[in-house]
Design a protein around this motif. Structure first.
Motif, mmCIF file in Angstrom:
data_model
loop_
_atom_site.group_PDB
_atom_site.id
_atom_site.type_symbol
_atom_site.label_atom_id
_atom_site.label_comp_id
_atom_site.label_asym_id
_atom_site.label_seq_id
_atom_site.Cartn_x
_atom_site.Cartn_y
_atom_site.Cartn_z
ATOM 1 N N LEU A 1 0.840 -1.192 0.000
ATOM 2 C CA LEU A 1 0.000 0.000 0.000
ATOM 3 C C LEU A 1 0.880 1.249 0.000
ATOM 4 O O LEU A 1 1.669 1.452 0.923
ATOM 5 N N VAL A 2 0.737 2.073 -1.023
ATOM 6 C CA VAL A 2 1.438 3.349 -1.110
ATOM 7 C C VAL A 2 0.496 4.434 -0.600
ATOM 8 O O VAL A 2 -0.630 4.569 -1.084
ATOM 9 N N ILE A 3 0.968 5.212 0.384
ATOM 10 C CA ILE A 3 0.152 6.241 1.015
ATOM 11 C C ILE A 3 0.828 7.590 0.787
ATOM 12 O O ILE A 3 2.021 7.744 1.045
ATOM 13 N N SER A 4 0.077 8.547 0.311
ATOM 14 C CA SER A 4 0.629 9.892 0.187
ATOM 15 C C SER A 4 0.502 10.630 1.517
ATOM 16 O O SER A 4 -0.101 10.143 2.473
ATOM 17 N N SER A 5 1.038 11.839 1.578
ATOM 18 C CA SER A 5 1.076 12.602 2.824
ATOM 19 C C SER A 5 -0.322 13.001 3.284
ATOM 20 O O SER A 5 -1.219 13.252 2.478
ATOM 21 N N ILE A 6 -0.467 13.085 4.602
ATOM 22 C CA ILE A 6 -1.660 13.701 5.147
ATOM 23 C C ILE A 6 -1.645 15.196 4.789
ATOM 24 O O ILE A 6 -0.643 15.722 4.304
ATOM 25 N N LEU A 7 -2.754 15.859 5.017
ATOM 26 C CA LEU A 7 -2.817 17.285 4.735
ATOM 27 C C LEU A 7 -1.759 18.037 5.546
ATOM 28 O O LEU A 7 -1.614 17.816 6.748
ATOM 29 N N CYS A 8 -1.038 18.918 4.869
ATOM 30 C CA CYS A 8 -0.083 19.812 5.531
ATOM 31 C C CYS A 8 -0.203 21.155 4.822
ATOM 32 O O CYS A 8 0.413 21.369 3.764
ATOM 33 N N PRO A 9 -1.012 22.073 5.355
ATOM 34 C CA PRO A 9 -1.344 23.290 4.622
ATOM 35 C C PRO A 9 -0.154 24.097 4.120
ATOM 36 O O PRO A 9 -0.213 24.676 3.031
ATOM 37 N N ILE A 10 0.950 24.138 4.872
ATOM 38 C CA ILE A 10 2.060 24.985 4.427
ATOM 39 C C ILE A 10 2.701 24.469 3.145
ATOM 40 O O ILE A 10 3.353 25.243 2.423
ATOM 41 N N HIS A 11 2.519 23.155 2.840
ATOM 42 C CA HIS A 11 3.179 22.582 1.663
ATOM 43 C C HIS A 11 2.203 21.997 0.646
ATOM 44 O O HIS A 11 2.644 21.318 -0.284
ATOM 45 N N GLU A 12 0.929 22.247 0.793
ATOM 46 C CA GLU A 12 -0.003 21.721 -0.199
ATOM 47 C C GLU A 12 0.320 22.268 -1.589
ATOM 48 O O GLU A 12 0.357 21.521 -2.571
ATOM 49 N N ASP A 13 0.548 23.558 -1.685
ATOM 50 C CA ASP A 13 0.800 24.193 -2.982
ATOM 51 C C ASP A 13 2.076 25.012 -2.998
ATOM 52 O O ASP A 13 2.365 25.687 -3.982
ATOM 53 N N THR A 14 2.832 24.956 -1.913
ATOM 54 C CA THR A 14 4.104 25.677 -1.830
ATOM 55 C C THR A 14 5.223 24.656 -1.677
ATOM 56 O O THR A 14 5.208 23.844 -0.744
ATOM 57 N N PRO A 15 6.197 24.681 -2.569
ATOM 58 C CA PRO A 15 7.278 23.696 -2.474
ATOM 59 C C PRO A 15 8.225 23.987 -1.316
ATOM 60 O O PRO A 15 8.126 25.013 -0.643
ATOM 61 N N ASP B 1 -4.819 8.026 -0.662
ATOM 62 C CA ASP B 1 -4.590 9.454 -0.499
ATOM 63 C C ASP B 1 -4.527 9.749 0.999
ATOM 64 O O ASP B 1 -5.477 9.485 1.737
ATOM 65 N N GLY B 2 -3.399 10.291 1.464
ATOM 66 C CA GLY B 2 -3.217 10.521 2.888
ATOM 67 C C GLY B 2 -4.235 11.461 3.501
ATOM 68 O O GLY B 2 -4.432 11.452 4.724
ATOM 69 N N ARG B 3 -4.911 12.272 2.675
ATOM 70 C CA ARG B 3 -5.927 13.169 3.213
ATOM 71 C C ARG B 3 -7.161 12.415 3.686
ATOM 72 O O ARG B 3 -7.992 12.989 4.395
ATOM 73 N N ALA B 4 -7.272 11.124 3.316
ATOM 74 C CA ALA B 4 -8.345 10.299 3.875
ATOM 75 C C ALA B 4 -8.065 9.961 5.336
ATOM 76 O O ALA B 4 -8.981 9.606 6.082
ATOM 77 N N LEU B 5 -6.805 10.089 5.745
ATOM 78 C CA LEU B 5 -6.441 9.854 7.143
ATOM 79 C C LEU B 5 -6.481 11.144 7.959
ATOM 80 O O LEU B 5 -6.784 11.114 9.157
ATOM 81 N N TYR B 6 -6.183 12.258 7.306
ATOM 82 C CA TYR B 6 -6.201 13.575 7.964
ATOM 83 C C TYR B 6 -6.321 14.616 6.871
ATOM 84 O O TYR B 6 -5.399 14.797 6.066
ATOM 85 N N GLY B 7 -7.504 15.272 6.818
ATOM 86 C CA GLY B 7 -7.768 16.212 5.744
ATOM 87 C C GLY B 7 -8.201 17.578 6.258
ATOM 88 O O GLY B 7 -7.979 17.920 7.423
ATOM 89 N N GLU B 8 -8.835 18.346 5.385
ATOM 90 C CA GLU B 8 -9.223 19.725 5.705
ATOM 91 C C GLU B 8 -10.080 19.823 6.970
ATOM 92 O O GLU B 8 -9.787 20.636 7.856
ATOM 93 N N PRO B 9 -11.165 19.036 7.105
ATOM 94 C CA PRO B 9 -11.974 19.165 8.324
ATOM 95 C C PRO B 9 -11.189 18.828 9.593
ATOM 96 O O PRO B 9 -11.405 19.438 10.640
ATOM 97 N N ASP B 10 -10.271 17.866 9.480
ATOM 98 C CA ASP B 10 -9.486 17.475 10.648
ATOM 99 C C ASP B 10 -8.507 18.580 11.032
ATOM 100 O O ASP B 10 -8.263 18.818 12.214
ATOM 101 N N ASN B 11 -7.963 19.256 10.044
ATOM 102 C CA ASN B 11 -7.033 20.343 10.336
ATOM 103 C C ASN B 11 -7.726 21.490 11.052
ATOM 104 O O ASN B 11 -7.141 22.147 11.901
#
Length: 383
Positions: free
Chosen positions: A266-280, A338-348
């Motif tokens: 199982l390959v899992i991407s990152s959970i939500l991290c607002p500072i790096h969602e669209d900023t490298p 998708d890691g946002r299924a583990l921790y996403g916008e509502p959780d943040n």
């Protein structure tokens, strides 16, 4: 009093047990892998025994464990709490202990300078155990370098065959257990307990960059289930561009499949991290917070460079999804989450990341519950 030799058959989650001048150092990477990356950060996190536990069967009424912890003191930041030892008896938490003394490394985050003070081994005593055969697990601190010096009991001990499936998980600091308060409270340990599997935790804080020696280690380690949580450290370090990231992921998966051709992966991407969602990246210290005695992080990259190949979490998620979908056409045991299924916008909104990068202890529980529901139930990849 019985002095019990600390041998590899009493330890789980360990890939190497190194003799030191004062005891034994459990490692989560084999010796050959450690020689390939002379990096102080990886050396530190490999020596922090996340997911490592002593497991044995005994009728002892008391147990003593001598350990030598290494504390890390960051100049200008609040003191770090002592690492916690979770003691489980027949699967239930019996007590928690700490070792307040030990070696101390003082680190200046601004200059990188360090200073070391040697300390003494600590004796942890577990009293009040029933004089009946039972399985004892001593989970070592997930966030504190720990050498094992001696183990004593008043009754013999014997190793415990597991018989359960082995789940090997690789990831970065959140998988390592950042901001969790005790070793069985990190999300991989919680999920393993819920699912009834044996955990091998190859989560290394600040050190998951698709290094080939990780893939070879996973290839050579027996496992019934494998998961890889990829993305955040690659953005933190600004270590790839898109055209180099894609073949690196393929090569990582190819190497693992050399040793585990059919193992559920199982390959899992990152959970939500607002500072790096669209900023490298790279990720830097939030200097304003550091001056106020807080450890926080900030994104220092330029979003305008994303079209030229700079990586953000959004870019990495899309590419991991594409890679797994492509490979799954001929590899039906390969899956993506998708890691946002583990921790996403509502959780943040409800549980913001404490330092803008890592979740709190309650969020580790949330991530574990959701991972278990996704991976181990219904038609999940690990069912």
């Amino acid at each position: 009093m019985i002095t019990v030799p600390i041998t590899s058959d009493l330890l789980r989650g360990v890939l190497d047990l190194e003799p030191t001048a004062r005891g034994l150092m459990p490692h989560r990477l084999p010796a050959w892998a450690r020689t390939q990356y002379d990096d102080p950060q990886l050396e530190m996190v490999d020596s922090q025994p996340s997911g490592v536990r002593l497991v044995f069967r005994t009728a002892a009424t008391w147990i003593e464990l001598d350990t030598l912890p290494t504390k890390r003191d960051y100049v200008g930041a609040p003191p770090r709490p002592d690492g916690v030892y979770d003691v489980l008896v027949d699967g239930r938490l019996f007590t928690q202990l700490t070792a307040p003394d030990g070696d101390v490394i003082t680190i200046n985050l601004m200059t990188g300078a360090t200073e070391t003070r040697d300390g003494a081994p600590q004796t942890l005593r577990i009293d009040g155990l029933a004089a009946v055969p039972k399985t004892v697990e001593i989970w070592l601190p997930h966030n504190e370098t720990t050498e094992l010096v001696a183990l004593r009991t008043d009754q013999p001990v014997e190793p415990v065959p597991s018989g359960r499936r082995v789940w090997l998980h690789h990831g970065s600091s959140i998988s390592h257990g950042s901001n969790a308060t005790h070793p069985t409270g990190i999300w991989p340990a919680l999920a393993a307990a819920q699912a009834g599997v044996e955990l091998v935790n190859l989560g290394f804080g600040g050190s998951a960059y698709l290094q080939p020696f990780y893939a070879r280690t996973i290839r050579e380690t027996p496992a019934d289930l494998i998961s890889l949580k990829l993305g955040i450290n690659i953005v933190n370090s600004d270590s790839y561009r898109l055209r180099s990231f894609t073949p690196a992921v393929h090569g990582f998966l190819d190497t693992i499949r050399d040793g585990h051709p059919d193992t559920p992966l199982l390959v899992i991407s990152s959970i939500l991290c607002p500072i790096h969602e669209d900023t490298p990246g790279p990720t830097g210290w939030n200097l304003e917070a550091l001056a106020a005695g807080e450890i926080r992080f900030s994104a220092t990259g330029n979003p305008d460079e994303v079209p030229a190949g700079k990586l953000t979490l959004a870019v990495i998620r899309a590419e991991l999804d594409r890679i797994v979908a492509q490979r799954a056409l001929t590899d039906p045991n390969l899956h993506y989450l998708d890691g946002r299924a583990l921790y996403g916008e509502p959780d943040n909104a409800a549980h913001p990341l404490l330092d803008d990068l890592h979740p709190d202890a309650a969020t580790h529980e949330l991530i574990a519950d959701r991972f278990t529901q996704h991976a181990f139930t219904a038609k999940g990849p690990f069912v």
